[in-house]
Design a protein around this motif. Sequence first.
Motif, PDB file in Angstrom:
ATOM      1  N   TYR A  95     -10.879  -8.345  -3.461  1.00  0.00           N
ATOM      2  CA  TYR A  95     -11.547  -6.915  -3.221  1.00  0.00           C
ATOM      3  C   TYR A  95     -11.068  -5.976  -2.273  1.00  0.00           C
ATOM      4  O   TYR A  95     -11.745  -6.983  -1.321  1.00  0.00           O
ATOM      5  N   VAL A  96     -10.705  -4.650  -2.786  1.00  0.00           N
ATOM      6  CA  VAL A  96     -10.414  -3.903  -2.129  1.00  0.00           C
ATOM      7  C   VAL A  96     -10.992  -2.905  -2.020  1.00  0.00           C
ATOM      8  O   VAL A  96     -10.950  -2.072  -3.095  1.00  0.00           O
ATOM      9  N   SER A  97     -12.406  -2.491  -0.409  1.00  0.00           N
ATOM     10  CA  SER A  97     -12.916  -1.415  -1.210  1.00  0.00           C
ATOM     11  C   SER A  97     -12.668   0.327  -0.999  1.00  0.00           C
ATOM     12  O   SER A  97     -11.148  -0.061  -0.599  1.00  0.00           O
ATOM     13  N   GLN A  98     -12.898   1.474  -1.364  1.00  0.00           N
ATOM     14  CA  GLN A  98     -12.350   2.457  -1.397  1.00  0.00           C
ATOM     15  C   GLN A  98     -12.859   3.233   0.373  1.00  0.00           C
ATOM     16  O   GLN A  98     -11.659   3.835   0.568  1.00  0.00           O
ATOM     17  N   LEU A 158      -2.309  -2.472   4.730  1.00  0.00           N
ATOM     18  CA  LEU A 158      -3.101  -3.156   4.946  1.00  0.00           C
ATOM     19  C   LEU A 158      -3.943  -3.741   4.307  1.00  0.00           C
ATOM     20  O   LEU A 158      -4.054  -5.143   4.128  1.00  0.00           O
ATOM     21  N   ASP A 159      -5.018  -3.254   4.051  1.00  0.00           N
ATOM     22  CA  ASP A 159      -6.766  -3.216   3.509  1.00  0.00           C
ATOM     23  C   ASP A 159      -5.716  -4.156   1.873  1.00  0.00           C
ATOM     24  O   ASP A 159      -6.915  -5.001   1.194  1.00  0.00           O
ATOM     25  N   ILE A 160      -5.164  -3.159   1.100  1.00  0.00           N
ATOM     26  CA  ILE A 160      -4.242  -4.193  -0.224  1.00  0.00           C
ATOM     27  C   ILE A 160      -3.893  -6.120   0.122  1.00  0.00           C
ATOM     28  O   ILE A 160      -4.030  -5.814  -0.325  1.00  0.00           O
ATOM     29  N   LEU A 170      -7.621 -11.982 -10.330  1.00  0.00           N
ATOM     30  CA  LEU A 170      -7.795 -10.673 -10.254  1.00  0.00           C
ATOM     31  C   LEU A 170      -8.347 -10.069  -8.702  1.00  0.00           C
ATOM     32  O   LEU A 170      -8.843 -10.746  -7.986  1.00  0.00           O
ATOM     33  N   LEU A 171      -7.952  -8.886  -8.965  1.00  0.00           N
ATOM     34  CA  LEU A 171      -7.717  -8.218  -8.064  1.00  0.00           C
ATOM     35  C   LEU A 171      -8.805  -6.414  -8.193  1.00  0.00           C
ATOM     36  O   LEU A 171      -8.477  -6.313  -9.095  1.00  0.00           O
TER      37      LEU A 171
ATOM     38  N   LEU B 107     -18.784  -4.496   6.375  1.00  0.00           N
ATOM     39  CA  LEU B 107     -20.134  -5.722   5.954  1.00  0.00           C
ATOM     40  C   LEU B 107     -19.264  -6.321   4.857  1.00  0.00           C
ATOM     41  O   LEU B 107     -19.427  -7.020   3.924  1.00  0.00           O
ATOM     42  N   ASN B 108     -18.778  -4.792   3.502  1.00  0.00           N
ATOM     43  CA  ASN B 108     -18.429  -5.168   1.656  1.00  0.00           C
ATOM     44  C   ASN B 108     -17.717  -6.368   2.299  1.00  0.00           C
ATOM     45  O   ASN B 108     -17.740  -7.290   1.253  1.00  0.00           O
TER      46      ASN B 108
END
Lengths: 358, 272
Positions: A95-98, A158-160, A170-171, B107-108
Amino acid sequence: MRAMNAAEIRAALAEPIISVEDLVKVYRGGVRAVDGVSFEVKRGEIFGFLGPNGAGKTTTIMMLITLLRPTAGRGRVCGRDITVEPDEVRARIGYVSQDIAVDDTLTGRENLFLQGHLYHLTKDLIAERCREVLEMVDLTDRAGSRVSTYSGGMRKRLDIAGGLIHRPELLFLDEPTLGLDIQTRRRIWDYIRLLRDRENVTIFMTTHYMEEADQLCDRVAIIDHGKVAAIGSPSELKAGIGGDLLFVEVEERPVGPAPSPDVSTEGAEFSSFLAGIEGVSRVTVQDGRWVLVVSSGELAAPRVLSAVAGRGHTVRSLAMKKPTLDDVFLHYTGRALREDEGSSDFLRRRIGLRRARA
Amino acid sequence: MSTAARPVVKRGSTVMSRTFLVDTWWVAWREMKHFVGERVRVIMILVQPFIWLVLMGNLFQRMAMLPGFPARSYLDYMAPGVVTMVTLFGGIFGGMTIVWDRRLGYLNKLLAAPIARSAVVSGKMLAIGIQTSVQAAIIFGIAMFMGVTFKTGVLGAVMVIALAAILSTVFAGISLSFGAVITSHEALMAVMNFFTMPLMFTSNAMMPLSFMPGWLQTLAKINPLSYAINPMRSLFLTGWRPGELIQGVIILSLVSLALGVLATRLFKRSLA
């Protein structure tokens, strides 16, 4: 775990990697962020959720990655029920958040190292995977520097990379290019394609950029006000409009001796007149221009010109366009994708959602 | 797609409890990196207790002359008080990190990983405990340098630091419980400030119990700070009192555990 036989493996691979039925999320306070969403994502595809901010995209992702409990409905991710086996789901997905959630005080490598441990990888495996993902996102040279010295694009990469450290099947990418400049955005698109093609990772992503969905996604779900308005490949969706678009602007005052009324005052009548022209299948108004859906722009344009002239009106401008996903969005929801940006109602809704999620 | 390409991820709910300690450690590891990474903060940690000892030790110097004062000098009396004061401030702001993590989206990221939810809380509590141990050791060193009486030697010093560490996890537990439900750091800061001074002044950190009015003495007796200060002060001024020490450690550990469980529950509930 019991080894699966060949038939079972085939069955598991044929099963959609995400299947969602009537998913609903109502936040405390009554905001209905997701309102009965159903769809399936096949293994190996890049699937996009396209919709304006506040449409329910992030809320849907949060439910699929088991960080939010659905109010109603069912969801299966990687063969596991999201409410019954959330831990199993989380171990299999990335999971890569916004928010670009990388730790500023750590170096790039330390960020990945920590994430590897949070996914319970062995030390050797972490070292190996760090090398691989750093190379993939072109950060090998800067891996030893603190993230606080990185640019926005480097942080996102980096986050990705962190989302890939445990090689998820699954990403989930939530708005992967939000706020990035166009060069960086294209680079991120390249990485996402690379991931799918080389690593065979299924991608579920959200975006409110229509060109992103168009360029990148194999299939797109158009989402608005918590509901799926349409699903299909970008070309299918565009074909679904029924042809090309013709934008016609007409002088309000008719010319010539015959006193015919203003276009503006006889809107409905003029609209049905336009709709009556051969090859025109649909007529709407957008920003003071008539928007005609025509089977072929090249054939319809001269016909429209002569018909309007024949009625005593002058065409001020005429533009032809192949439909984009923007037009698809307008077609299915009755509003433009961009319209929402900045309107106070939209902002209120967005802030309300952020609060509810936090 | 070969199975070999898939990661070696330990799975299953039974494994969850086994990885709990490991997960706790990695959450704490990150916090410790932050702790060490902030140079200004490290300097302040060194300077602050020094100033307190010098300033307050001198300010209240004459108090030791009052009849019935339980120590040779105010500085002697005050040293364990400063240890708990630093512990209080260090612990009570532990919940801030969860608010920042939430705001920055980290946190998420933690929650999306297959780690136990409770490890996020316990990891942060552990980090506070370690940080406080370091701070307590530094204050202890400064106090010794300033010639404060200490009766119980090296083992006693270890006990003082251990008491401080456990006490800090109590405050971290309070703070994390609030941090689980309060999402703005301004609001959390206000709530925590509301706690610090009353906790400080309803304890015998600064002033002997016998100098307080009766109602305040009652409050001081249920104040968790007292359960650390009393055994600490004995270690400093009088010598070994095993009963008092064991009681303090047990009560503080139980309170810390209970608050950790509470924080985890509130935290889980805030996610639904």
